[in-house]
Design an enzyme around this catalytic site. Structure first.
Site, PDB file in Angstrom:
ATOM      1  N   GLN A  83       0.776  -1.244   0.000  1.00 27.18           N
ATOM      2  CA  GLN A  83       0.000   0.000   0.000  1.00 27.18           C
ATOM      3  C   GLN A  83       0.809   1.296   0.000  1.00 27.18           C
ATOM      4  O   GLN A  83       0.493   2.241  -0.722  1.00 27.18           O
ATOM      5  CB  GLN A  83      -0.945   0.020   1.218  1.00 27.18           C
ATOM      6  CG  GLN A  83      -1.831   1.246   1.227  1.00 27.18           C
ATOM      7  CD  GLN A  83      -2.771   1.371   2.409  1.00 27.18           C
ATOM      8  OE1 GLN A  83      -3.370   2.419   2.601  1.00 27.18           O
ATOM      9  NE2 GLN A  83      -2.920   0.336   3.214  1.00 27.18           N
TER      10      GLN A  83
ATOM     11  N   GLU B 147       1.156  -1.286   8.173  1.00 28.41           N
ATOM     12  CA  GLU B 147       0.373  -0.141   8.649  1.00 28.41           C
ATOM     13  C   GLU B 147       0.237  -0.057  10.177  1.00 28.41           C
ATOM     14  O   GLU B 147       0.609   0.923  10.795  1.00 28.41           O
ATOM     15  CB  GLU B 147      -1.026  -0.202   8.007  1.00 28.41           C
ATOM     16  CG  GLU B 147      -2.023   0.790   8.556  1.00 28.41           C
ATOM     17  CD  GLU B 147      -1.667   2.228   8.246  1.00 28.41           C
ATOM     18  OE1 GLU B 147      -1.378   2.531   7.073  1.00 28.41           O
ATOM     19  OE2 GLU B 147      -1.685   3.062   9.166  1.00 28.41           O
TER      20      GLU B 147
ATOM     21  N   ASP C 129       0.722   3.857   6.029  1.00 24.02           N
ATOM     22  CA  ASP C 129       0.970   3.504   4.626  1.00 24.02           C
ATOM     23  C   ASP C 129       0.666   4.673   3.689  1.00 24.02           C
ATOM     24  O   ASP C 129       1.557   5.223   3.046  1.00 24.02           O
ATOM     25  CB  ASP C 129       0.089   2.319   4.224  1.00 24.02           C
ATOM     26  CG  ASP C 129       0.705   0.984   4.612  1.00 24.02           C
ATOM     27  OD1 ASP C 129       1.924   0.938   4.805  1.00 24.02           O
ATOM     28  OD2 ASP C 129      -0.038  -0.005   4.715  1.00 24.02           O
TER      29      ASP C 129
ATOM     30  N   GLY D 104      -8.861  23.085  23.589  1.00 27.14           N
ATOM     31  CA  GLY D 104      -9.108  23.831  24.809  1.00 27.14           C
ATOM     32  C   GLY D 104     -10.154  24.886  24.523  1.00 27.14           C
ATOM     33  O   GLY D 104     -11.262  24.847  25.053  1.00 27.14           O
ATOM     34  N   GLY D 105      -9.819  25.816  23.608  1.00 30.12           N
ATOM     35  CA  GLY D 105     -10.774  26.850  23.199  1.00 30.12           C
ATOM     36  C   GLY D 105     -11.929  26.245  22.408  1.00 30.12           C
ATOM     37  O   GLY D 105     -13.029  26.775  22.404  1.00 30.12           O
TER      38      GLY D 105
HETATM   39  N1  COA Z   1      12.053 -10.032  -9.411  1.00 29.63           N
HETATM   40  C1  COA Z   1      12.753 -10.785  -8.536  1.00 29.63           C
HETATM   41  N2  COA Z   1      12.737 -10.598  -7.210  1.00 29.63           N
HETATM   42  C2  COA Z   1      11.960  -9.592  -6.742  1.00 29.63           C
HETATM   43  C3  COA Z   1      11.209  -8.752  -7.598  1.00 29.63           C
HETATM   44  C4  COA Z   1      11.267  -9.021  -8.976  1.00 29.63           C
HETATM   45  N3  COA Z   1      10.568  -8.292  -9.859  1.00 29.63           N
HETATM   46  N4  COA Z   1      10.538  -7.851  -6.840  1.00 29.63           N
HETATM   47  C5  COA Z   1      10.861  -8.118  -5.556  1.00 29.63           C
HETATM   48  N5  COA Z   1      11.717  -9.140  -5.498  1.00 29.63           N
HETATM   49  C6  COA Z   1      12.328  -9.738  -4.311  1.00 29.63           C
HETATM   50  C7  COA Z   1      13.092  -8.741  -3.499  1.00 29.63           C
HETATM   51  O1  COA Z   1      14.336  -8.482  -4.089  1.00 29.63           O
HETATM   52  C8  COA Z   1      13.170  -9.483  -2.173  1.00 29.63           C
HETATM   53  O2  COA Z   1      14.215 -10.423  -2.232  1.00 29.63           O
HETATM   54  P1  COA Z   1      15.270 -10.618  -1.020  1.00 29.63           P
HETATM   55  O3  COA Z   1      14.439 -10.865   0.203  1.00 29.63           O
HETATM   56  O4  COA Z   1      16.046 -11.822  -1.464  1.00 29.63           O
HETATM   57  O5  COA Z   1      16.082  -9.404  -0.917  1.00 29.63           O
HETATM   58  C9  COA Z   1      11.857 -10.268  -2.120  1.00 29.63           C
HETATM   59  O6  COA Z   1      11.300 -10.179  -3.432  1.00 29.63           O
HETATM   60  C10 COA Z   1      10.832  -9.783  -1.133  1.00 29.63           C
HETATM   61  O7  COA Z   1      10.697  -8.376  -1.139  1.00 29.63           O
HETATM   62  P2  COA Z   1      10.228  -7.617   0.194  1.00 29.63           P
HETATM   63  O8  COA Z   1      10.008  -6.196  -0.047  1.00 29.63           O
HETATM   64  O9  COA Z   1      11.207  -7.951   1.257  1.00 29.63           O
HETATM   65  O10 COA Z   1       8.805  -8.299   0.466  1.00 29.63           O
HETATM   66  P3  COA Z   1       8.264  -8.976   1.803  1.00 29.63           P
HETATM   67  O11 COA Z   1       6.960  -9.566   1.454  1.00 29.63           O
HETATM   68  O12 COA Z   1       9.282  -9.868   2.398  1.00 29.63           O
HETATM   69  O13 COA Z   1       8.037  -7.743   2.798  1.00 29.63           O
HETATM   70  C11 COA Z   1       7.124  -5.629   3.468  1.00 29.63           C
HETATM   71  C12 COA Z   1       6.951  -6.887   2.609  1.00 29.63           C
HETATM   72  C13 COA Z   1       6.011  -4.656   3.107  1.00 29.63           C
HETATM   73  C14 COA Z   1       7.025  -5.968   4.950  1.00 29.63           C
HETATM   74  C15 COA Z   1       8.503  -5.027   3.173  1.00 29.63           C
HETATM   75  O14 COA Z   1       8.617  -4.808   1.790  1.00 29.63           O
HETATM   76  C16 COA Z   1       8.767  -3.714   3.910  1.00 29.63           C
HETATM   77  O15 COA Z   1       9.045  -3.689   5.099  1.00 29.63           O
HETATM   78  N6  COA Z   1       8.733  -2.599   3.182  1.00 29.63           N
HETATM   79  C17 COA Z   1       9.070  -1.301   3.709  1.00 29.63           C
HETATM   80  C18 COA Z   1       7.986  -0.745   4.568  1.00 29.63           C
HETATM   81  C19 COA Z   1       6.668  -0.688   3.877  1.00 29.63           C
HETATM   82  O16 COA Z   1       6.506  -0.100   2.822  1.00 29.63           O
HETATM   83  N7  COA Z   1       5.666  -1.268   4.543  1.00 29.63           N
HETATM   84  C20 COA Z   1       4.291  -1.098   4.184  1.00 29.63           C
HETATM   85  C21 COA Z   1       3.839  -1.897   3.107  1.00 29.63           C
HETATM   86  S1  COA Z   1       2.177  -1.414   2.814  1.00 29.63           S
END
Ligand code: COA
Length: 415
Positions: free
Chosen positions: A17, A139, A168, A247-248
């Site tokens: 998101q 989130e 998010d 307050g106000g």
């Molecule tokens: N081709 C190949 N690999 C891909 C790819 C593609 N097109 N797109 C993504 N990947 C890989 C990434 O390189 C990663 O690999 P790695 O773990 O070996 O480095 C893997 O897919 C997973 O990506 P990631 O972002 O870590 O996904 P996740 O499902 O493990 O985590 C979140 C999801 C949201 C928790 C994490 O991305 C995060 O903390 N993001 C930052 C904070 C955030 O935006 N949170 C809110 C989300 S709404």
């Protein structure tokens, strides 16, 4: 009509998101947003909370309008070659991977800069630099670590998360502003830069009034506008204050006609100081006009329960809409509690494009939110989200790949 971000190309590595909120907004402002997704899988939200089998979920469609989708295996050599071309061509790379994922993919800031020194690399992470920088965040985690949950809810109750996606979508908005500012700065420096928005920072930023109150509490030991005053207990941290505000301008939620069965038959009522006289007249408490106990905001503060009870006795006699009409006629601020059902049906929100109906090839028509930012010279037409990889061939052709090269990429599952 031209668009504010016409000509800007965004390499969109976002998912779920927070990041998609940012790139959708940039797309609404006219940028060409190329969403890169894993072949065969795509953004995980395509399949989350599905309401129709095998059809992109509303979760996905409502965050990815006006974008193009290319599938790419960014960990394969040929996928990386495609990615290099995209980096050279685009103005901004936006990502919200888990910390370090872009580096692990081999695309460090240094490598991206070597490929395209004008590229802006924009990231959302859960935390900024510090003890938690390596943690994944969603989130509600952001709401908890950013101060929102601690200050939302009722005294004696659990901390509460809010339905508004301030971690998010809120952080996505911050990132979008950072990107637009970096694009503007690039017009004079000619350089790209890194833009970072952390979800904890974004939530805390939105909770600034509670940081204000924390310091007032530390100095005085109490805060007169909180429901805990005067009889309740103030600890060392800002307490949860229910629906109280100001307050106000004290306010709270009061019942309206039908509250016994309708969970949304309520109204937010603000006892604004400037219209205190009108409030007394409208709710039938003319005697308060001359009573010194009710003469000023300060003398009224310890009597808010009595005041809001009287307001509620009055609002319970009418619907929330009737109450709003009568109060607004006297400039008394108030707001009916509008349900999603009511908002969906509100014609004025359709007329301004805040709520729009979109047609989708496999879903049919559905409602979504449109651009909340209205500009006189850059209008927004919300178009449907792309199917997975819908624009892969088109984008590869724009990058100069021949049909046989595209076929080869497909054969080795790089796209
Ligand atoms: N081709 C190949 N690999 C891909 C790819 C593609 N097109 N797109 C993504 N990947 C890989 C990434 O390189 C990663 O690999 P790695 O773990 O070996 O480095 C893997 O897919 C997973 O990506 P990631 O972002 O870590 O996904 P996740 O499902 O493990 O985590 C979140 C999801 C949201 C928790 C994490 O991305 C995060 O903390 N993001 C930052 C904070 C955030 O935006 N949170 C809110 C989300 S709404």
């Amino acid at each position: 009509m031209s668009k504010a971000l016409d000509g800007i190309q965004i390499l969109d590595f976002t998912h779920v998101q927070s990041g998609p909120t940012c790139t959708q907004l940039l797309a609404w402002l006219g940028a060409d947003v190329i969403k890169v997704e894993k072949a065969g899988a795509g953004d995980i939200t395509r399949e989350q909370l599905r309401d129709i089998p095998d059809v992109d979920s509303l979760y996905f469609t409502m965050l990815n309008h006006n974008k193009r989708s290319i599938t790419l295996d960014t960990k394969s050599a040929s996928g990386q070659a495609v990615l290099e071309k995209l980096i050279k061509r685009c103005d901004v790379l936006v990502e919200n991977f888990a910390p370090g994922a872009l580096d692990r993919m081999g695309f460090t800031w240094e490598r991206i800069q070597a490929l395209n020194p004008t590229m802006i690399v924009a990231s959302i992470k859960g935390f900024g630099p510090g003890p938690y920088e390596d943690c994944k965040v969603y989130e509600n985690v952001a709401q908890c670590v950013g101060g929102s949950a601690s200050t939302t809810g009722f005294e004696g109750g659990l901390p509460l998360v809010t339905a508004a996606q301030i971690g998010d979508s809120g952080t996505g908005l911050n990132l979008a502003l950072g990107i637009v500012a970096a694009l503007y700065q690039r017009t004079t420096t000619g350089r790209g830069q890194k833009v970072m928005a952390a979800m904890q920072d974004g939530v805390l930023n939105l909770c600034r009034t509670k940081l204000r109150d924390q310091q007032r509490l530390a100095r005085d030991g109490f805060m007169k506008e909180y429901p805990q005053y005067p009889a309740g207990h103030f600890g060392s941290a800002v307490p949860r204050a229910g629906n109280a505000s100001g307050g106000g301008q004290p306010g709270t939620i009061v019942k309206c006609k039908g509250w016994e069965t309708d969970p949304n038959a309520y109204l937010y009522f603000v006892a604004q100081a400037q219209v205190w006289g009108a409030i007394c007249q409208v709710i039938g408490k003319a005697e308060w006009l001359t009573d010194p106990n009710f003469a000023t905001p300060a003398t009224r503060l310890p009597r808010l329960t009595e005041i809001f009870s009287a307001v509620e006795e009055w609002t319970k006699r009418m619907t929330k809409f009737e109450a709003m009409r009568l109060l607004s006629a006297h400039d008394i601020p108030c707001g009916p509690i509008l349900s999603m059902e009511e908002l969906m049906a509100e014609p004025s929100l359709r007329a301004t494009g805040t709520v729009v109906e979109v047609d989708h090839p496999t879903r049919g028509t559905y409602l979504t939110v449109g651009n909340p930012i209205k500009m006189s010279d850059s209008s927004t037409e919300v178009t449907r989200s792309p199917l997975l990889g819908e624009h892969t061939a088109e984008i590869l052709a724009e990058l100069g790949f021949t049909p046989s090269e595209v076929a080869a990429l497909r054969a080795e599952k790089a796209v």
